[in-house]
Design an enzyme around this catalytic site. Sequence first.
Site, mmCIF file in Angstrom:
data_model
loop_
_atom_site.group_PDB
_atom_site.id
_atom_site.type_symbol
_atom_site.label_atom_id
_atom_site.label_comp_id
_atom_site.label_asym_id
_atom_site.label_seq_id
_atom_site.Cartn_x
_atom_site.Cartn_y
_atom_site.Cartn_z
ATOM 1 C CG HIS A 445 9.826 -7.862 -3.365
ATOM 2 N ND1 HIS A 445 10.276 -8.198 -2.114
ATOM 3 C CD2 HIS A 445 10.229 -6.585 -3.564
ATOM 4 C CE1 HIS A 445 10.924 -7.174 -1.586
ATOM 5 N NE2 HIS A 445 10.913 -6.185 -2.447
ATOM 6 N NE ARG A 551 2.464 2.094 -1.410
ATOM 7 C CZ ARG A 551 3.291 2.547 -2.339
ATOM 8 N NH1 ARG A 551 4.437 3.126 -1.986
ATOM 9 N NH2 ARG A 551 3.000 2.420 -3.622
ATOM 10 N NE ARG A 587 -2.652 3.817 1.645
ATOM 11 C CZ ARG A 587 -2.223 2.848 0.826
ATOM 12 N NH1 ARG A 587 -2.790 2.696 -0.356
ATOM 13 N NH2 ARG A 587 -1.213 2.083 1.175
ATOM 14 C CD GLU A 673 -7.817 1.793 -2.243
ATOM 15 O OE1 GLU A 673 -6.928 0.929 -2.299
ATOM 16 O OE2 GLU A 673 -8.193 2.323 -1.178
ATOM 17 C CG ASN A 696 -2.009 -1.280 -8.055
ATOM 18 O OD1 ASN A 696 -1.924 -0.991 -9.238
ATOM 19 N ND2 ASN A 696 -1.011 -1.091 -7.214
ATOM 20 C CG ASP A 697 -6.956 -2.736 -3.692
ATOM 21 O OD1 ASP A 697 -6.745 -3.947 -3.906
ATOM 22 O OD2 ASP A 697 -6.607 -2.174 -2.646
ATOM 23 N NE ARG A 707 -2.820 -6.073 -5.533
ATOM 24 C CZ ARG A 707 -3.396 -4.986 -5.039
ATOM 25 N NH1 ARG A 707 -4.254 -4.327 -5.771
ATOM 26 N NH2 ARG A 707 -3.108 -4.564 -3.830
ATOM 27 C CB CYS A 744 -1.700 7.216 -5.902
ATOM 28 S SG CYS A 744 -3.099 6.427 -5.099
#
Length: 816
Positions: A445, A551, A587, A673, A696-697, A707, A744
């Site tokens: 974060h 999201r 999404r 993904e 990312n995925d 991750r 994205c």
Amino acid sequence: MSDLTVFAPLAGWVTPLADVPDAVFAEKMLGDGIAIDPVNDMLCAPCDAVVLTVHEAGHAVTLRSTDGYELICHIGIDTVSLGGQGLTPQVQAGAKVLAGQPLIRFDLDHLVRNAPAVVTPIIVADATLYGVELIAKGLVAVGDPLLRVVPLAGEAVESVAGGETLVQETVVALSHGLHARPAARLVEAVRRHEAKVTLYHGDRHASALSAVGLLGLGLGHGATVRIEASGAQAAAALADVITFLKDATVEETPVEAPEPARAEGPGLGGVPAAPGLAVGPIHRLTRAAIPVETVAGSADEETTKLNDALARVREGLEQAATAGGARGGVMAAHGAMLSDPTLSEAALTAIGRGLSAGVAWQEAIAEQVAILLSSGDRRIAERADDLRDLERHVLAALAGLPIEGPSVPAGAILVAEDLLPSQVAALDAASVAGIALVRGGPTSHAAILAAGMGLPMAVAFGDPLAALEDGRDIILDADRGLIDPDADAEAQADARDTIARRKAEMEAARAAQGPCRTLDGTRIEMFANLGSVADAEVAVREGAEGCGLLRTEFLFLDRATAPTREEQARDYQAIADALGDRPMIVRLLDVGGDKPAPYMDLPVEENPALGLRGIRVSLADPQLLEDQVGAILSVRQPCRIMAPMVASLSELEAVRAVVERQGGKAEVGVMIETPAAAISADILARKADFFSIGTNDLTQYTLAMDRGNAAVAAGVDGLHPAVLRLIGATCDGAARNDTPVGVCGSLAADRLAVPILLGLGVTELSVPPARVAAIKALVGKLDLARCRAAAMQALALPSAPAVRAHVTKMLQEIGA
């Protein structure tokens, strides 16, 4: 003896002893029991008991329950070799503890990086007289029933067949003394003989057949011990014990945790976390420990203390939230979390068990942190840092100490062991040059806040960064994760010129009204990833041409019931209105085993990353999918619908059928993904209106690296050639059906990834709102033919750092 229920001393995943990567535990040499792969940072008492021993290395504790059972709790494997680093006992030998009371606090990140495993056995020692019945499986929280110990009929008798008593002294040569592993092996060795063996040290003694008794002797390296043996095979038993204790090679060399992949190049190598370049002097930040009163007064006194501290912290957070911006947002979120009755009720319950206000608050935080970390999802798990922030604020209030944000001189690069989110949010982004961390993770974060504030940040530099002195001028290349600790005046001047040029180009891109194009005129759509109306407003100001990823899980999480179709429609419409006539890709709900919603009847899964998540959840709950699709279709502006975690054509077809049943004509696309989706992109493209790659995925599934796992997270780099090849395969498959491809995921906002993505065939980039202007400026300096050549070369390189070095050279050559 009566039955004993043993409660989970940790939050985490229940693991059979047979799966523990150590023969001593797996073969039940110490006794029977279970293990937990922890997700929190506190070992608590598994029952009401007396503490028999706390190992000097802080990694293990032995207990005797009020019913007389002896238990061993051993944090991790080979953790004795850490010498106490990352392990802080909360009790001493002789202490009486209640079930759930903290025993040992540990730094889970440190253990993951430095120990072969963190799986923690909970053993009923010498369990020849007891039956152990397992109760729990899957994920457990602290205090959940774990196993039941039941006395067996009959009684074991230590057989001794006469003979003289032999006595001999020796010195313990074991490198870490007689801890759990060698104690278990010594018991096994003595059991092979018909003999009674007792060890004496100081005023204590123990049978060589009792692992707990042996641990209670406290036999460290170099300790003198007297051994007495009697029985028919006393001489052989005595000889084996002495040989064992004098063998310094008994313990295997600990297996080192894998080293994270770090940047390649001159200077110090770390891991990119938030893009950018910085030059300036080091300003080191240290975080002082907050003293915690462990001796409790009456329950009423401790309750008053806690309530007063909570009120003071709440008031401070409410005041800080009015500041607005990143800091205000984080403080407002902290205030909402502090108001959650789950925390205060858990702490008050712990006070009722006799704990002090400070220890009770630590326990309450630890339980909630465990729940967040167990989700397996980075976005949710990152909130654990916010809880740790709250822990420090309340403990400071209890101790009467102030909590202040870091004070950093203008133009300095902040160097720290790690940073909490509120510490980053409290920084003045216009003053601080950048951030470099000894530890930290690229998906934390804190890293996301830094990126949103435009602060260059790199992490995981390790001890070399810790060794640099305050005031030393360095260059931080956060794009590559490199620090030049010996930069001369000319190098520093060049870095400052580059920073000034990039800033000017970003301002120009922000002011430009035209569409995003490459230097040779190729059209690239510049979109933004959104999660709120506020995000949409910032994106428009920064020049975003639309939303490439909305999201929607923000509507579904942190609530007791699912949002209605009307609630969803209202929020989607508000975001669409903030975007004006710009396109919006919505999404579908992306929750599941790793992002649980409390009102969904979803199973606890052994491997949530490979379980019921993404589009699989929506397809398993048809009404939920119908309601969400209907809400999206009700938005006045046309929206595109994107399905997450698609792995097969049938999933896409099922979503399209719902859209058609709702009477809508929205475009339906796929979020790429999984490697399966990337490899079969040509098949999916037959029915998909567009693709958007979630790097990312895709990266973690391709590299088989979680991750959220600190031991490997630093190696999760989307510029790994294997990931790039899958992106290329996606673009190739899409091109056969003229299906547009966007990105994205975080690679879209990485300036070193953008040339490669465009060269592979990506025609749309969706980035955090704060990165829109910077990436738009970069695209305007790229020639597509050169990007294609760079991409082809990158696919043949051996590693992500090599790709980053390759692109860095290319951008330097074109002055970007």
